[in-house]
Design an enzyme around this catalytic site. Structure first.
Site, PDB file in Angstrom:
ATOM      1  N   THR A   1     -85.498  51.664 -11.748  1.00  0.00           N
ATOM      2  CA  THR A   1     -84.915  52.429 -12.848  1.00  0.00           C
ATOM      3  C   THR A   1     -83.824  53.375 -12.372  1.00  0.00           C
ATOM      4  O   THR A   1     -83.874  53.876 -11.237  1.00  0.00           O
ATOM      5  CB  THR A   1     -86.017  53.250 -13.558  1.00  0.00           C
ATOM      6  OG1 THR A   1     -85.413  54.186 -14.446  1.00  0.00           O
ATOM      7  CG2 THR A   1     -86.863  54.039 -12.573  1.00  0.00           C
TER       8      THR A   1
ATOM      9  N   TYR B   1     -92.163  59.645 -12.925  1.00  0.00           N
ATOM     10  CA  TYR B   1     -91.885  58.225 -13.202  1.00  0.00           C
ATOM     11  C   TYR B   1     -90.838  57.708 -12.211  1.00  0.00           C
ATOM     12  O   TYR B   1     -91.050  56.693 -11.523  1.00  0.00           O
ATOM     13  CB  TYR B   1     -91.399  58.062 -14.652  1.00  0.00           C
ATOM     14  CG  TYR B   1     -90.782  56.717 -14.923  1.00  0.00           C
ATOM     15  CD1 TYR B   1     -91.514  55.551 -14.741  1.00  0.00           C
ATOM     16  CD2 TYR B   1     -89.446  56.609 -15.339  1.00  0.00           C
ATOM     17  CE1 TYR B   1     -90.941  54.308 -14.965  1.00  0.00           C
ATOM     18  CE2 TYR B   1     -88.876  55.375 -15.578  1.00  0.00           C
ATOM     19  CZ  TYR B   1     -89.629  54.228 -15.389  1.00  0.00           C
ATOM     20  OH  TYR B   1     -89.051  53.008 -15.607  1.00  0.00           O
TER      21      TYR B   1
END
Ligand code: UDP
Length: 327
Positions: free
Chosen positions: A117, A141
Site C-alpha cells: 500500500t 496498517y
C-alpha cells in the site's frame, strides 16, 4: 489449468482478481477466513475456508492444489481500526503473512504477488511517491504492510522466493458486469459511503477534515479502478512465470482528487444529491497520496484506462444498485 492460491479471495479486490485470473486461464483457489470477506463473492474457483495463521490448514491447501503461485490479498486494511487495535494488524497481517510464506516455501511454491500500500510511504510533503521513496508509515496498517515487504526481501535472499510487490493507491469501482463489487461491513471507504448517502442507506457522508493544506481543504487521493488494479496482478504473475526478478511497483494513476471532487463527480454520475456533513479529521489520514511513478506502465506494460473518476463511480453505482449489493 494452473492453480493460483488467492488469499483474501472472498474480499473486494481478491474477488475481482479471481475473475481476472479465470479470464486469464488460471484456476483461482480462494483461501479466506471470511472475517471481512463473503463466501458468495467466491464465484470463479474453489473456496477453502481458513485463517492465514493456521499453518496446518495452509499445508493441507498447498498439498491439495499444488498452486504455481500465490496472490496474497488477505489482510485487514482499515487505517482507523489499525490505530485503535494495532495488535489485530500485527497478528492478522504480519503473523498471517509469515505463516503463509513459511507454508509456501515448505510447499515449494515460490512465486508470490503481494498487495502492499501507498500507506507505507506515510505523509511526505513535496516528495514524489515513487518506489524509491523512503517508507515512513504513520499508522499501524502501513507499518504492518512495510514489515511484510521486509519479510519478502529476507525470504527471497534465504529461500529463493520471488515476489512482485504492488503498492496500491486508492482502489475504487467494481466489475462492470456487477458479478462482484465492493461491500465491507462496516463500510469505511469513500466511494461506497457516498453512494450509501446518495441512495439513503445512510443519512449523509461525513467529510473527514476540511482544513488540510489542499486547494479545497480536503484530502487528496489517487484512485485506481479495481479492474485495472487486478489486471496488474495478472501481469505480475506472468512476470514471475517468465523468471523476471523480484520487483516493487506502485499502482496509481499519478492524478489526485480531493474528497470534494469525488463527491462532485458522484453527484453528476448518479444525478442525485449527496448529503454531506463536514467533520473532523480522521486520525492516521495523510494529506495527499498520489503516485509519482510510471514504472508499472514502463516495465509491466500496465495500463489504467478504466481509472477515470467517472468510470469508477459509474461502475460502483451499477454494482450498488444490483441485487448482489448489501447482504
Ligand atoms: N473519507 C471521508 N469520509 C469518509 C470516508 C473517507 O472524508 O466517510 C476520506 C478519507 O479521509 C480519505 C479519503 O476519503 O481522505 C479516502 O478514504 P478511504 O477510507 O476510502 O481510503 P484510505 O485513503 O483510507 O485508504
Amino acid at each position: 489449468m494452473t492453480n493460483v492460491l488467492v488469499t483474501g479471495g472472498a474480499g473486494y479486490i481478491g474477488s475481482h482478481a479471481c475473475k481476472a485470473l479465470r479470464a486469464g486461464g488460471y484456476t483461482p483457489v480462494t483461501y479466506d477466513n471470511l472475517s471481512t470477506g463473503w463466501e458468495d463473492a467466491v464465484k470463479f474457483g474453489p473456496f477453502e475456508k481458513g485463517d492465514l495463521r493456521d499453518r496446518s490448514r495452509l499445508d493441507q491447501v498447498f498439498a491439495s492444489y499444488q498452486p504455481a503461485a500465490v496472490l496474497h490479498f488477505g489482510a485487514l486494511s482499515q487505517v482507523g481500526e489499525s490505530i485503535r487495535e494495532p495488535g489485530l494488524y500485527w497478528s492478522n497481517n504480519v503473523t498471517g503473512s509469515l505463516t503463509l510464506l513459511q507454508a509456501a516455501v515448505a510447499a515449494g511454491c515460490l512465486d508470490i504477488v503481494f498487495s502492499s500500500t501507498c500507506a507505507t510511504y506515510g505523509d511526505q510533503d513535496n516528495v514524489v511517491l515513487d518506489e524509491t521513496c523512503p517508507q515512513q508509515p504513520i499508522n499501524p496498517y502501513g507499518a504492518s504492510k512495510r514489515a511484510i515487504e521486509d519479510m519478502l526481501y529476507d525470504f527471497r535472499v534465504a529461500h529463493g522466493l520471488n515476489y512482485v510487490i504492488f503498492r496500491y493507491f486508492n482502489v475504487a469501482g467494481a466489475d462492470p458486469e456487477a458479478e462482484v463489487g465492493e461491500f465491507h461491513q462496516p463500510e469505511t471507504h469513500l466511494v461506497p459511503l457516498i453512494l450509501d448517502a446518495v441512495d439513503g442507506r445512510r443519512n449523509a457522508l461525513t467529510i473527514f477534515g476540511t482544513d488540510y493544506d489542499t486547494p479545497d481543504g480536503t484530502c487528496i487521493r489517487d484512485y485506481v479502478h479495481v479492474m485495472d488494479l487486478v489486471e496488474a496482478h495478472i501481469l505480475g504473475l506472468r512476470w514471475l512465470e517468465d523468471g523476471k526478478p523480484s520487483e516493487v511497483f506502485n499502482l496509481g494513476t499519478g492524478r489526485g482528487f480531493t474528497v470534494r471532487e469525488v463527491i462532485d463527480h458522484s453527484r453528476r454520475i448518479t444525478n442525485k444529491t449527496v448529503p454531506v456533513i463536514e467533520g473532523a479529521r480522521r486520525p492516521g489520514d495523510c494529506t495527499k497520496l498520489v503516485s509519482g511513478s510510471t514504472k508499472a506502465e514502463a516495465e509491466l506494460g500496465w495500463t489504467h484506462e478504466r481509472s477515470t473518476l467517472d468510470r469508477m463511480i459509474a461502475d460502483a453505482w451499477r454494482w450498488h444498485q444490483s441485487g448482489h449489493y448489501a447482504k
